[in-house]
Motif scaffolding. Structure first.
Motif, PDB file in Angstrom:
ATOM      1  N   GLU B 172       0.833  -1.209   0.000  1.00  0.00           N
ATOM      2  CA  GLU B 172       0.000   0.000   0.000  1.00  0.00           C
ATOM      3  C   GLU B 172       0.872   1.265   0.000  1.00  0.00           C
ATOM      4  O   GLU B 172       0.626   2.206  -0.759  1.00  0.00           O
ATOM      5  CB  GLU B 172      -0.915  -0.015   1.219  1.00  0.00           C
ATOM      6  N   ALA B 175       2.595   1.637  -3.386  1.00  0.00           N
ATOM      7  CA  ALA B 175       1.615   1.985  -4.424  1.00  0.00           C
ATOM      8  C   ALA B 175       1.167   3.447  -4.300  1.00  0.00           C
ATOM      9  O   ALA B 175       0.656   4.025  -5.261  1.00  0.00           O
ATOM     10  CB  ALA B 175       0.407   1.046  -4.340  1.00  0.00           C
ATOM     11  N   THR B 200      -4.253  -4.087  -5.711  1.00  0.00           N
ATOM     12  CA  THR B 200      -4.173  -2.691  -6.136  1.00  0.00           C
ATOM     13  C   THR B 200      -4.559  -2.634  -7.614  1.00  0.00           C
ATOM     14  O   THR B 200      -4.759  -3.668  -8.250  1.00  0.00           O
ATOM     15  CB  THR B 200      -2.729  -2.128  -6.007  1.00  0.00           C
ATOM     16  N   LYS B 201      -4.618  -1.454  -8.151  1.00  0.00           N
ATOM     17  CA  LYS B 201      -4.846  -1.335  -9.602  1.00  0.00           C
ATOM     18  C   LYS B 201      -3.576  -0.863 -10.301  1.00  0.00           C
ATOM     19  O   LYS B 201      -3.574  -0.611 -11.505  1.00  0.00           O
ATOM     20  CB  LYS B 201      -5.991  -0.352  -9.911  1.00  0.00           C
ATOM     21  N   ARG B 202      -2.516  -0.710  -9.543  1.00  0.00           N
ATOM     22  CA  ARG B 202      -1.262  -0.264 -10.137  1.00  0.00           C
ATOM     23  C   ARG B 202      -0.743  -1.298 -11.138  1.00  0.00           C
ATOM     24  O   ARG B 202      -0.749  -2.498 -10.855  1.00  0.00           O
ATOM     25  CB  ARG B 202      -0.193  -0.124  -9.047  1.00  0.00           C
ATOM     26  N   ASN B 229      -6.539  -7.347 -10.802  1.00  0.00           N
ATOM     27  CA  ASN B 229      -5.649  -6.354 -11.414  1.00  0.00           C
ATOM     28  C   ASN B 229      -5.173  -6.861 -12.773  1.00  0.00           C
ATOM     29  O   ASN B 229      -4.352  -7.784 -12.844  1.00  0.00           O
ATOM     30  CB  ASN B 229      -4.446  -6.107 -10.500  1.00  0.00           C
TER      31      ASN B 229
END
Lengths: 345, 345, 345, 345
Positions: B172, B175, B200-202, B229
């Protein structure tokens, strides 16, 4: 540390190399040969090891003369370490015999398998509650419920239990239930995890990664030792090879090699090393003959319904037969299989 | 799924195999050959894959007919995926050119290197703040301070930044600063970490482990995809081999192989693959010629004082020359290097 | 040569080491470090290389500072060698494009394939008359009849021909028909064969063994060169790896590595390196981009009836397309594909 | 043989596959699954093996169901073969203990070493007269003079002798002196040589190539057997690996694997497998524990002046100690070391 300079290193480059060594507070010793110039560096190699000496212009090769591990080194501790796992000893002539199913499964089955392998002479019981699976869709283990069950089984038979931990966030939880923490092959270089298990005092079973050299393995042990936990047992469980006929390649020479470099015990795991029940007994015996401090074998009473790794499990009766052979070989070599403690320490 | 039975499989064993397949709710198709009996199983192979069929008595071999990954498979998504990293595109004819030092170092140096590689045509800036080091005594990175600096550098040049995350507890945090999260080779099968970056969407840069097959790599991508993701870029960075003359062995065929199996982009990292600056340009160009969706190169302006991996860094002027050659080769192949965005998205 | 002595080397052992070096007529240079003593040996390393220095009591490691090959070394011949195969040049900016079926087959087919690949731009025609087969029951080649046919085909299209020789007794015979002699991967260290091909003046295509390091390969070239035949072209054709998805692993970095160590040309063979037609074009282009001095591709007009290696053959039309791409890439790199000679020299 | 067709195989392609199978005079068995179509082929797999089925359009994979070797297969000969080397038995509970220097050297030394190892319990004496050396400048052996000396030594102690043959032209000569012919690792796939040794009746010691799978090794044995010579003893001597700390990687699991597939005996060679005297005893014992039919060890009384491989030789007194341990382990396993014959048969 030895620097071999390039064929055409200029005087300017040589001067720069020597100046750089002096900047680091170390002495040098120049030797001009017929074809190459060599610089010996005298002083603390650990300091030098982290410097990018090979990046200095004119340097062809950097050759360390000491191993990069210290606490794990036999120089630091010439006698073999004996690791005590809640009363069961591993190392220095004591064999740790780890047996049990790949995963923690239903209670009845767990008690049944544990009773059987304990009778055969195993002195540590294994079972995974958190499973590192190559597929996100595969069975991932039973988690804390599995740990509780494993603890009950260990207590009932006064048999210390070993289980894998795969996540630094779970180390404390797992260490609350298990007598020994396993770091699996895929996590051998998970440095965050190594650091966390190093902060506990639990004995750690550190499995060699599939592409790890012996030096790599000992450096990972060093991570754990450097955090203050001296209780590390190494495990050879097969490395990658070009022959697809076994799951991995069992590197039995790793056993005497580790003993020549380190005081830490090393056991062998022929189950993962071969992935084939028919090859496990020969490889288990080979491991003991080579000087291993124990043997790790997966055992299941109905492999065709096992939650994981069924195809490589021995049946309890196969394990009993193998355990008898291993005991005789241990006796021939003047070693003993640690008995189960009266109560777990 | 195909089961090849043992030479001497009895009728009883064959019946048991068929019964087991029926229990799993699937159909079978028996074929008795001259020397071997074969059982084809018709139905959901994913269901079967987790069953220990090879443990059934009489079964010699189990042969899957489908790849074990689904979301990563080209069958699931026939067109190449284009991953957008804060405005820079990778895949489908767009090349991601990642450059920068191994570790985040002092601010001046970082701005200087970033400016230089951006001018040369790099469109993503790299630098490690949390370093997975094989020695516990080596430089471990500058942590959150490093992340902040990396963010400043990225913002100043409007260049998205890539940095490694090594611990699920830090995902987190990392990111929050980085445009793209790198999962390193040693953590490729750190499933806890894969799961967290999947939440995450990273965009994720997933590096191939040193002993990972292409299937292993795609299964790790599947872990991330299965968490929701879809933004995964693979990276070939060299595998283990018997020839010690390079750090690793650059498997350039991994590029077309991944493209034949998956829609995910794959870039190459000749810096880690070879560990030798003199081999990097040839391997970078080979990667592009083989169809890679980008190239990752470590660049440092004074390798002999680099905090890590100095000996394999290119100088900024060497990178500039290589970048020009890569651009020409990309044009020959009808591809483009994504320009830097006006502002980071 | 550098000797690193053991941690506990005694003065007596050190004196013995020095005396032994003096006996060999060489000078030594002793350097006592904090933890290790090092002995630099000054003088002819070739003389020392054959001495079992590591067997001397107290010696831990022996580190050569020079490569073991001389005639093949770039130090001996800094400019790239250009090998002339009956009028077609390989090396120094000239690409040798070898194409043809694995085995010599029926005349019609041979003329047809040769005509097609010549039109596409190939400048050397290949075909095996003596086949090294892993099974004693497999097709072993057509022998001298095959050689005669190959010669006819080469003469008709004024295209030099390459064919494998597998037995020292056949070298003279094969050299009577072929323009270039191929030594296959399995025979790379067949020293009797290397010696015989070294006694001819025919150019030799020396394929890298599946587990040969670059140094191993160059030492085998040295065998041929040391017999008086300077016309050696090396060939990277894939090495053993743990990933079974390709037949071998294509080591494209071997190309710049050979160029950094030797003046000899090196070509790539993506057909054997991958064993998969769908991967051949990408790997062929990668080879050229990495600086290869040519590309070897197997071509067959009806792979499903080929006598050997059908599953890895390209169709003539696939080769034509690839040849066009290779030509463009060669032009980008400032290289040329040698045209066919008016008549074979 | 099983054919797995491609995902998108058309009906036309399927029909063509079936027609092709019929053309070959074999039956097929079509099985359409949910995602893939499979064709089982019933009939003589040996016939099919040589056909390029994978080259047929629409075929994705070809999976053989039988091993490619026949005469070497345990199916052909379920009891272990016992090879008689001039009166010394190897296999089926009899251990062949091969010892001696790498190369044949001066007479005094040869008689001295032979006497010592015979007293320790070795039952076969080794020494190379024709040496396959990786450098053309290295000692190449003493040739026929060496063979004569070796014969004298063998006759004096009534100890059969083993020596390497490297050239098909020398097989007859070497077979005139030696009791057993060694084919070295680098020549394992020298098919011309295998064919020639197959035409003699001399027992052959066939060493595994450094990158040979077990199947590759057994196929090379098949070459020899198919020429009419049934007297083949296999030898595991280490394979290539990524860890440079030993010369090769000792694959002890090869022993039970060969025993599961073949009736031929297999011995181990820890000298070449490790290249390090300190690891040889552990690996020799591991080999016997794994079921090896003998052990090959290099012994020299003054390694620092040995003509070849000095650094890996055991001293005679080290061999004596190891031989005692090997004998005890053999007894534990119910095996015996064949005594020397009264006179050589």
């Amino acid at each position: 540390m030895i620097l071999i300079l390039k064929n055409k290193a200029t005087d300017g480059q040589i001067d720069h190399v020597l100046a750089r060594v002096e900047e680091l507070g170390l002495q040098h010793h120049l030797s001009r040969g017929t074809h190459r110039t060599i610089v010996g560096i005298i002083g603390d190699e650990d300091k030098l090891r982290e410097e990018p000496l090979r990046a200095i212009s004119g340097v062809a090769e950097v050759i360390p003369v000491l191993p990069p591990f210290k606490l794990a080194s036999i120089d630091a501790h010439p006698d073999p370490s004996v690791i005590d796992v809640s009363g069961v000893k591993i190392g220095g002539g004591n064999l740790g015999m780890i047996a049990g199913p790949c995963s923690v499964e239903e209670p009845d089955r767990m008690f049944r398998i544990a009773e059987s392998v304990a009778e055969s002479g195993a002195n540590l019981f294994r079972g995974g509650a958190y499973k590192p699976r190559t597929s996100p869709y595969a069975f991932q283990g039973t988690g804390e419920d599995g740990l509780k069950l494993l603890r009950e089984v260990g207590d009932k038979f006064s048999m210390p239990v070993v289980t894998e931990v795969t996540d630094p966030r779970l180390v404390e939880l797992v260490a609350g239930y298990a007598d020994m923490l396993q770091v699996g092959a895929r996590n051998m270089q998970n440095f965050a995890l190594l650091t966390e298990v190093g902060k506990t005092k639990r004995p750690v079973l550190l499995k060699r990664g599939m592409s790890a050299t012996i030096t790599d393995l000992l450096m990972c042990a060093e991570y754990i030792l450097s955090q203050g936990n001296p209780n590390v047992v190494l495990c050879e469980r097969g490395i990658k090879s070009f022959d697809p006929s076994t799951r991995n390649l069992f590197d039995v020479a790793a056993v005497p090699m580790v003993h020549s470099l380190s005081h830490l015990p090393i056991i062998v795991d022929p189950s993962h090393a071969t992935g084939r029940p028919d090859l496990i007994p020969a490889c288990a015996l080979a491991g003991i003959a080579a000087g291993a401090d124990g043997v790790h074998v997966e055992v299941h009473d109905c492999p065709e319904v096992a939650k994981s790794d069924g195809p490589q499990a021995l049946l309890p009766e196969q394990y009993a037969e193998l355990a008898g052979q291993m005991r005789k070989m241990a006796e021939l070599l003047g070693k003993q299989i640690s008995p189960l403690p009266e109560t777990l320490v």
